[in-house]
Design an enzyme around this catalytic site. Structure first.
Site, PDB file in Angstrom:
ATOM      1  N   GLY A 299      43.372  58.178  34.878  1.00  0.00           N
ATOM      2  CA  GLY A 299      42.217  59.039  34.634  1.00  0.00           C
ATOM      3  C   GLY A 299      42.624  60.434  34.179  1.00  0.00           C
TER       4      GLY A 299
ATOM      5  N   ARG B 287      55.319  55.803  41.641  1.00  0.00           N
ATOM      6  CA  ARG B 287      54.744  57.126  41.943  1.00  0.00           C
ATOM      7  C   ARG B 287      55.587  57.860  42.986  1.00  0.00           C
ATOM      8  NH1 ARG B 287      48.186  56.091  41.592  1.00  0.00           N
ATOM      9  NH2 ARG B 287      48.079  56.738  39.422  1.00  0.00           N
TER      10      ARG B 287
ATOM     11  N   GLY C   8      46.268  53.317  33.882  1.00  0.00           N
ATOM     12  CA  GLY C   8      46.829  52.545  34.989  1.00  0.00           C
ATOM     13  C   GLY C   8      47.212  51.136  34.572  1.00  0.00           C
TER      14      GLY C   8
ATOM     15  N   LYS D  28      37.028  50.087  29.812  1.00  0.00           N
ATOM     16  CA  LYS D  28      36.117  51.178  30.183  1.00  0.00           C
ATOM     17  C   LYS D  28      35.639  51.933  28.947  1.00  0.00           C
ATOM     18  CE  LYS D  28      39.213  52.416  33.242  1.00  0.00           C
ATOM     19  NZ  LYS D  28      40.002  53.238  34.162  1.00  0.00           N
TER      20      LYS D  28
HETATM   21  P1  ADP Z   1      43.688  51.381  31.577  1.00  0.00           P
HETATM   22  O1  ADP Z   1      43.758  51.257  33.084  1.00  0.00           O
HETATM   23  O2  ADP Z   1      45.011  51.114  30.934  1.00  0.00           O
HETATM   24  O3  ADP Z   1      43.070  52.677  31.166  1.00  0.00           O
HETATM   25  P2  ADP Z   1      41.193  49.929  31.513  1.00  0.00           P
HETATM   26  O4  ADP Z   1      41.068  50.119  32.987  1.00  0.00           O
HETATM   27  O5  ADP Z   1      40.210  50.609  30.629  1.00  0.00           O
HETATM   28  O6  ADP Z   1      42.696  50.248  31.050  1.00  0.00           O
HETATM   29  O7  ADP Z   1      41.040  48.380  31.163  1.00  0.00           O
HETATM   30  C1  ADP Z   1      41.930  47.434  31.660  1.00  0.00           C
HETATM   31  C2  ADP Z   1      41.232  46.110  31.773  1.00  0.00           C
HETATM   32  O8  ADP Z   1      40.645  45.757  30.541  1.00  0.00           O
HETATM   33  C3  ADP Z   1      42.183  44.995  32.128  1.00  0.00           C
HETATM   34  O9  ADP Z   1      41.902  44.557  33.432  1.00  0.00           O
HETATM   35  C4  ADP Z   1      41.885  43.916  31.076  1.00  0.00           C
HETATM   36  O10 ADP Z   1      41.769  42.627  31.638  1.00  0.00           O
HETATM   37  C5  ADP Z   1      40.543  44.357  30.516  1.00  0.00           C
HETATM   38  N1  ADP Z   1      40.326  43.869  29.151  1.00  0.00           N
HETATM   39  C6  ADP Z   1      41.089  44.072  28.078  1.00  0.00           C
HETATM   40  N2  ADP Z   1      40.583  43.440  27.001  1.00  0.00           N
HETATM   41  C7  ADP Z   1      39.458  42.826  27.403  1.00  0.00           C
HETATM   42  C8  ADP Z   1      38.496  41.994  26.761  1.00  0.00           C
HETATM   43  N3  ADP Z   1      38.605  41.680  25.462  1.00  0.00           N
HETATM   44  N4  ADP Z   1      37.474  41.538  27.489  1.00  0.00           N
HETATM   45  C9  ADP Z   1      37.359  41.854  28.804  1.00  0.00           C
HETATM   46  N5  ADP Z   1      38.247  42.619  29.466  1.00  0.00           N
HETATM   47  C10 ADP Z   1      39.280  43.094  28.781  1.00  0.00           C
HETATM   48 MG    MG Z   2      42.301  50.722  34.630  1.00  0.00          MG
END
Ligand code: ADP
Ligand code: MG
Length: 389
Positions: free
Chosen positions: A369, A36, A346, A196
């Protein structure tokens, strides 16, 4: 870009307040990923070369009041190294002492203000606080894409008091994300994963109107698998969105690709025993924690024939070795593909970085976000407030 950018600003001799996103990950006071900071350098170098007096504002973490662990001191040190000049850190972001420091600056000097979130007025978008920030400068540049979806004093409020321009990072982010969503090279494929589900449901809704194929993996997939009537055991479930997922499958089923097989376990640990099973046969005492090898093959085929791929959210619990293969597989497919590849989110960005594949992507967004809200089709208040082009 529908907004004026820092290129439209005649900055020589002016005090320019630049909102950056220096919200970097810290471990024991050291920066573990300075992306960043490096991404802010083009805007800063442009202003320094023009002879502006550059004051930088950012938040770091979620401090409650003044908290030394959330000081921007490590950022001042790293910025000094990267810019090859001493970047002093002001003791605060507003007030008389800061004003005196700004008054003492020469053309081309840079001053970093202390964490704007040491003041609760920042997140409250307090107009008086925004006015105080603005009183330090002649012009405002927002380059904090990661915070552009928040209407805070230093991202939105301040823009009502000063001529306000987009920085080069925001310009780049909007160019890549905007083109992908509004004028994509087809086939346009989106990959959504992560945990999420609630946050990403509106993104799914908006993207389904635009994409040719939507791949759903990660923790999001299981609510869809359950909506198809399958047992998902102890996998992540968003009960409240089950009916919504059923409806999406009924309306857009031909566009949605779900995992064919998943990696299951009874615990999420580094030493967990795992096995791959068909996504339709998850035992009731197990959870799905990654996509399986057949899913990686199927998703790779879709990715290899795409013109544009947007990826947000890991395919499994990639932080743990037993569940990283699906995320690595998809990252490798993006790296190998000829498509325009954009990674947002992220954790997905961190995963791509961790696997050493970040520079094989067309664009890795600095805003989790913010990139999601952009993909939802929402207007970002930190960008809306800037001068129209
Ligand atoms: P990003 O930050 O890329 O938008 P998120 O914050 O939505 O992604 O989700 C990331 C998290 O999702 C990671 O910490 C990962 O461990 C978790 N995750 C991915 N697949 C699963 C799963 N099948 N069960 C539980 N957690 C999961
Ligand atoms: Mg995340």
């Amino acid at each position: 870009m529908q907004k004026q950018t820092v290129r439209d600003l005649e900055a020589a001799g002016k005090v320019v307040l630049v909102r950056c996103d220096f919200n970097v990950p810290l471990e024991a006071g050291s920066i573990t990923d300075d992306r960043r900071i490096t991404e802010s350098l083009p805007t800063l170098r442009l202003l320094i070369e023009q002879g502006a007096r550059v004051i930088l504002a950012s938040h770091l973490g979620r401090p409650k009041g003044v908290t030394p662990e959330f000081s921007l001191a490590p950022v001042a040190a790293r910025l000094s190294e990267l810019l090859g000049k001493n970047i002093p850190l002001a003791p605060d972001c507003v007030g008389d002492e800061v004003k005196a420091m700004v008054a003492a600056m020469g053309d081309g000097d840079v001053l970093l203000l202390e964490n704007v979130r040491f003041h609760p007025e920042e997140e409250a978008n307090d107009p008086a606080f925004a006015a105080q920030l603005a009183s330090l400068a002649d012009a405002y540049v927002n380059d904090a894409f990661g915070t552009a979806h928040r209407a805070h004093a230093s991202t939105e409020g301040v823009a009502h008091h000063l001529p306000a321009y987009a920085g080069l990072l925001i310009e780049k982010e909007i160019e890549f994300l905007g083109r992908a969503v509004n004028n994509p090279k087809r086939p346009f494929v989106a990959i959504l994963g992560g945990a999420k589900i609630k946050d990403k449901i509106p993104v799914i809704t908006n993207l389904l109107t635009k994409v040719d194929k939507l791949i759903i993996g990660g923790g999001m997939a299981y609510t869809f698998l359950k909506a198809q009537g399958h047992e998902i055991g102890k996998s992540l479930l968003d009960e409240s969105n089950l009916d919504f997922c059923k409806e999406l499958l009924a309306q857009h089923g031909d566009k949605i690709a779900l995992p064919i097989d998943v990696v299951i376990a009874t615990e999420l640990t580094e030493t967990a025993a795992t096995q791959s099973v068909p996504a339709t046969h998850i035992p009731s005492d197990h959870m799905g924690a990654d996509i399986g090898p057949d899913s990686v093959d199927a998703f790779t085929q879709i990715i290899m024939s795409a013109g544009t791929v947007i990826w947000n959210g890991p395919m499994g619990v990639f932080e743990l070795a037993p569940f990283e293969a699906g995320t690595i597989g998809v990252a490798e497919a993006l790296a190998a593909s000829q498509a325009i590849t954009i990674v947002g989110g992220g954790d997905s960005a961190a995963a791509v970085e961790q696997f050493g594949l970040a520079d094989k992507m067309t664009h890795v967004s600095t805003g989790g976000g913010a990139s999601l809200e952009f993909l939802e089709g929402k207007k970002l208040p930190g960008i809306e407030a800037l001068l129209d082009a």
